[in-house]
Design a protein around this motif. Structure first.
Motif, mmCIF file in Angstrom:
data_model
loop_
_atom_site.group_PDB
_atom_site.id
_atom_site.type_symbol
_atom_site.label_atom_id
_atom_site.label_comp_id
_atom_site.label_asym_id
_atom_site.label_seq_id
_atom_site.Cartn_x
_atom_site.Cartn_y
_atom_site.Cartn_z
ATOM 1 N N ARG A 144 25.261 125.690 54.536
ATOM 2 C CA ARG A 144 24.947 124.275 54.312
ATOM 3 C C ARG A 144 25.935 123.624 53.350
ATOM 4 O O ARG A 144 26.285 122.459 53.502
ATOM 5 C CB ARG A 144 23.524 124.120 53.781
ATOM 6 N N LEU A 154 15.202 121.232 53.740
ATOM 7 C CA LEU A 154 14.216 121.969 54.542
ATOM 8 C C LEU A 154 12.913 121.183 54.664
ATOM 9 O O LEU A 154 12.339 121.073 55.761
ATOM 10 C CB LEU A 154 13.941 123.346 53.927
ATOM 11 N N ARG A 155 12.442 120.631 53.546
ATOM 12 C CA ARG A 155 11.200 119.844 53.579
ATOM 13 C C ARG A 155 11.338 118.618 54.473
ATOM 14 O O ARG A 155 10.394 118.223 55.140
ATOM 15 C CB ARG A 155 10.807 119.409 52.171
ATOM 16 N N CYS A 156 12.506 118.011 54.469
ATOM 17 C CA CYS A 156 12.743 116.810 55.284
ATOM 18 C C CYS A 156 13.279 117.155 56.672
ATOM 19 O O CYS A 156 13.633 116.250 57.435
ATOM 20 C CB CYS A 156 13.722 115.881 54.560
ATOM 21 N N GLN A 157 13.348 118.425 56.995
ATOM 22 C CA GLN A 157 13.794 118.923 58.303
ATOM 23 C C GLN A 157 15.193 118.422 58.678
ATOM 24 O O GLN A 157 15.449 118.036 59.818
ATOM 25 C CB GLN A 157 12.781 118.584 59.381
ATOM 26 N N VAL A 158 16.088 118.424 57.689
ATOM 27 C CA VAL A 158 17.475 118.055 57.946
ATOM 28 C C VAL A 158 18.154 119.261 58.583
ATOM 29 O O VAL A 158 18.178 120.341 57.990
ATOM 30 C CB VAL A 158 18.202 117.667 56.632
ATOM 31 N N PRO A 159 18.701 119.108 59.787
ATOM 32 C CA PRO A 159 19.317 120.272 60.453
ATOM 33 C C PRO A 159 20.658 120.640 59.807
ATOM 34 O O PRO A 159 21.298 119.822 59.155
ATOM 35 C CB PRO A 159 19.531 119.794 61.885
#
Length: 139
Positions: free
Chosen positions: A59, A92-97
């Motif tokens: 990341r 991760l909490r905001c589901q950012v790929p």
């Protein structure tokens, strides 16, 4: 780490590192079931850590050698790594790929387990602490 040792806080390391009072490494040739259980727990824990490092490096390319390296003081690098961990958890909490890499499969490369060293055990290794941990937690 030496000051944290009395609080039963240890780092875990690969077999290529020497055993130190604050660094636990695998038993090279386990002879008892307790040593085998210790090695299994050590390996499971290391794999979680290695996967975590792999995700952070994927990341945040500044943490991976192919993306450069952090040429700052250890104190500043520590702050950068903590910030990357916090941003990763938020992502991760905001589901950012993850961004796609130009790898052979078009995806993020997974963390690679470092090869275990086949070198002979260092005569100066301090195995007393590891033996106490095995006796206390893995019998």
């Amino acid at each position: 780490m030496e000051h944290l040792q009395r609080h039963r806080v240890w780092l875990i390391g690969e077999s290529g590192y020497p055993n130190l009072p604050w660094l636990l490494t695998p038993v090279r040739n386990p002879r008892t079931r307790a040593e085998e259980r210790y090695n299994e727990a050590h390996g499971r824990t290391r794999r979680v850590i290695e996967r975590t490092f792999g995700l952070l490096k994927a990341r945040f390319r500044c943490l991976h050698m192919t993306g450069g390296s952090l040429m700052y003081s250890p104190k500043k690098v520590r702050h950068i790594i903590v910030a990357c961990c916090m941003l990763h958890n938020l992502a991760l909490r905001c589901q950012v790929p993850f961004l796609k890499e130009d790898g052979p499969d078009g995806g993020v490369v997974a963390a690679v387990e470092p090869a275990e060293s086949e070198e002979e055990e260092d005569e100066e290794d301090d195995t007393d602490n590891r033996d106490r941990v095995i006796l206390q937690y893995f019998q």
